[in-house]
Design a protein around this motif. Structure first.
Motif, PDB file in Angstrom:
ATOM      1  N   LEU A 179      68.470  79.777 -63.729  1.00 56.92           N
ATOM      2  CA  LEU A 179      68.936  78.414 -63.464  1.00 56.92           C
ATOM      3  C   LEU A 179      68.326  77.445 -64.468  1.00 56.92           C
ATOM      4  N   ASN A 180      68.828  76.232 -64.464  1.00 54.94           N
ATOM      5  CA  ASN A 180      68.391  75.252 -65.464  1.00 54.94           C
ATOM      6  C   ASN A 180      67.516  74.143 -64.878  1.00 54.94           C
ATOM      7  N   ASP A 181      67.935  73.632 -63.723  1.00 57.20           N
ATOM      8  CA  ASP A 181      67.274  72.431 -63.191  1.00 57.20           C
ATOM      9  C   ASP A 181      66.294  72.699 -62.054  1.00 57.20           C
ATOM     10  N   CYS A 182      66.487  73.785 -61.313  1.00 59.92           N
ATOM     11  CA  CYS A 182      65.532  74.120 -60.245  1.00 59.92           C
ATOM     12  C   CYS A 182      64.330  74.789 -60.898  1.00 59.92           C
ATOM     13  N   LYS A 183      63.242  74.031 -61.034  1.00 59.06           N
ATOM     14  CA  LYS A 183      62.110  74.519 -61.817  1.00 59.06           C
ATOM     15  C   LYS A 183      60.784  74.201 -61.138  1.00 59.06           C
ATOM     16  N   THR A 184      59.780  74.977 -61.513  1.00 58.48           N
ATOM     17  CA  THR A 184      58.400  74.663 -61.145  1.00 58.48           C
ATOM     18  C   THR A 184      57.634  74.360 -62.423  1.00 58.48           C
ATOM     19  N   THR A 185      56.872  73.278 -62.413  1.00 57.05           N
ATOM     20  CA  THR A 185      55.992  72.989 -63.544  1.00 57.05           C
ATOM     21  C   THR A 185      54.556  73.197 -63.073  1.00 57.05           C
ATOM     22  N   ILE A 228      72.226  70.601 -54.329  1.00 57.69           N
ATOM     23  CA  ILE A 228      71.587  70.497 -55.643  1.00 57.69           C
ATOM     24  C   ILE A 228      72.547  71.051 -56.684  1.00 57.69           C
ATOM     25  N   SER A 229      72.829  70.257 -57.717  1.00 59.54           N
ATOM     26  CA  SER A 229      73.738  70.734 -58.779  1.00 59.54           C
ATOM     27  C   SER A 229      72.908  71.385 -59.863  1.00 59.54           C
ATOM     28  N   ASP A 230      73.249  72.619 -60.158  1.00 62.79           N
ATOM     29  CA  ASP A 230      72.521  73.316 -61.216  1.00 62.79           C
ATOM     30  C   ASP A 230      73.521  74.105 -62.055  1.00 62.79           C
ATOM     31  N   GLN A 231      73.022  74.725 -63.087  1.00 62.86           N
ATOM     32  CA  GLN A 231      73.861  75.584 -63.926  1.00 62.86           C
ATOM     33  C   GLN A 231      72.971  76.591 -64.632  1.00 62.86           C
ATOM     34  N   ILE A 232      73.612  77.518 -65.278  1.00 57.68           N
ATOM     35  CA  ILE A 232      72.900  78.597 -65.954  1.00 57.68           C
ATOM     36  C   ILE A 232      71.985  78.017 -67.048  1.00 57.68           C
TER      37      ILE A 232
END
Ligand code: PMV
Length: 363
Positions: free
Chosen positions: A48-54, A351-355
């Motif tokens: 995924l692109n936007d669902c992230k952990t920093t 939640i809108s996400d993409q590859i």
């Protein structure tokens, strides 16, 4: 491949490193494992692109080298309840990164998605932490001579290998955009030990594929994935299920090449329902879908029949629905989601996400 730590050339007293790492959504599901997080079958996912952990890892040398020492913060708040999971992770990876006990760590982490969204943060969280640890290994073992330089490929493979020991699916979050984990006879280089970038031709239809995650139930997971995977031991349908995953992978290789979206939909939806069927037929048994999960699935099928759209769904081990569709349908599908599906989401939340293409080092 040998992932043992070679030797520390540099003496580093303290440092700080930050990585941002994404979540991923499996098309062919990993459900069932052997010892040391070795999967029972191959799986493949979209990064995924936007669902992230920093995650920022601060490290400083300490005297006592007999214990792990760390503290962890989520969004600035100390989280002692995360400690046992991290301690287990450190124990599992210590053999490969033996410098862990020499440092005290402060782990500061945050997610782009709400903690209480029902979206598992283990894939993005464990991969971000594994990458931070790898950056320390690199700093310890590299000099300015090109001989000592760690290759990008080794770095990514070992990061994926370590992430796997934290949470299986986390090994598919280091790179993108399509990642295979688990040995499959037709996929060269595939391994049970780490994820690899899917090595064959992928049709343009799959470029920028969209994933809108409908948050049906934001509650805590009813079944932890550890318990879930273990229920595949002595499961009456396990053997056949593992064979099926191999067969699906073989079919998917051809589908990814030709761009046959109808065949893609069939495999992806079948995999999602099979995952849940495995949970419904284990002992103890679980139903993780909610009534609104089924409402959404039926609405997607009706919309597909009506419009010939190539929309489809997949599920994790929970009630939320991932709606997958090609980029050229974005406007139409978003209209459909807003008109017909948000009513089934908790507080109309999605939640809108993409590859995406994998993790990034921030510092
Ligand atoms: O990584 P784990 O142990 O939390 O397992 C996750 C398994 C599924 O999300 C249900 C499927 C998959 O392949 O991601």
């Amino acid at each position: 491949m040998d992932f043992n730590f070679k030797s520390a050339i540099n003496h580093i007293n303290e440092g700080v490193v930050t990585w941002s790492s994404p979540s991923n959504i499996a098309l062919i599901k990993y459900w069932g494992k052997k010892e040391s997080q070795i999967p029972e079958n191959p799986s493949i996912s979209f990064t995924l692109n936007d669902c992230k952990t920093t995650t920022t890892l601060k490290y400083s040398k300490k005297e006592d080298v007999n214990h792990f020492s760390f503290e962890i913060y989520l969004d600035g708040e100390q989280k002692d309840d995360f400690k046992p999971k991290i301690e287990t992770f450190f124990k599992r990876i210590e053999h490969y990164v033996p410098f862990l006990k020499e440092y005290h760590f402060t782990i500061e982490t945050s997610n782009t998605f709400p903690h209480s969204s029902g979206i598992a943060s283990s894939a993005s969280g464990m991969s971000a932490l594994a990458l931070c640890v790898m950056s320390i290994e690199k700093a310890l073992s590299e000099t300015s001579s090109s001989e000592d330089e760690m290759s990008q490929s080794y770095f990514n493979k070992k990061a994926s290998f370590l992430a796997r020991l934290g949470s299986g699916s986390a090994c598919r979050s280091i790179e993108g955009d399509l990642i295979v984990w688990g040995e499959h006879k037709e996929i060269k280089g595939s391994s049970d030990a780490y994820g690899i970038v899917y090595p064959y031709e992928v049709h343009d239809h799959f470029k920028n594929y969209q994933d809108t995650i409908l948050l049906v139930d934001k509650g805590e997971k009813q079944v932890s994935s550890t318990v879930g995977h273990n229920l595949m031991h002595n499961h009456p349908f396990a053997k056949r299920r593992f064979e099926q995953a191999h067969e699906h992978m073989s079919k998917l290789i051809a589908i990814l090449k030709t761009g046959d979206l109808d065949a893609f939909i069939e495999i992806v939806e079948s995999e999602a329902l099979t995952l849940h069927a495995m949970m419904m037929t284990s002992l103890p048994y679980f139903i993780l879908m909610k009534p609104n999960t089924l409402e959404i699935i039926n609405a997607i099928w009706a919309y597909r029949n009506r419009t010939k759209s190539k929309i489809c769904f997949t599920l994790d081990a929970g009630a939320n629905v991932h709606v997958l569709y090609p980029e050229n349908e974005k406007d139409a599908v978003m209209e459909f989601i807003n008109n017909e599906l948000v009513v089934y989401c908790q507080n109309r939340h999605y939640i809108s996400d993409q590859i995406g293409f994998g993790a990034n080092q921030i510092q």
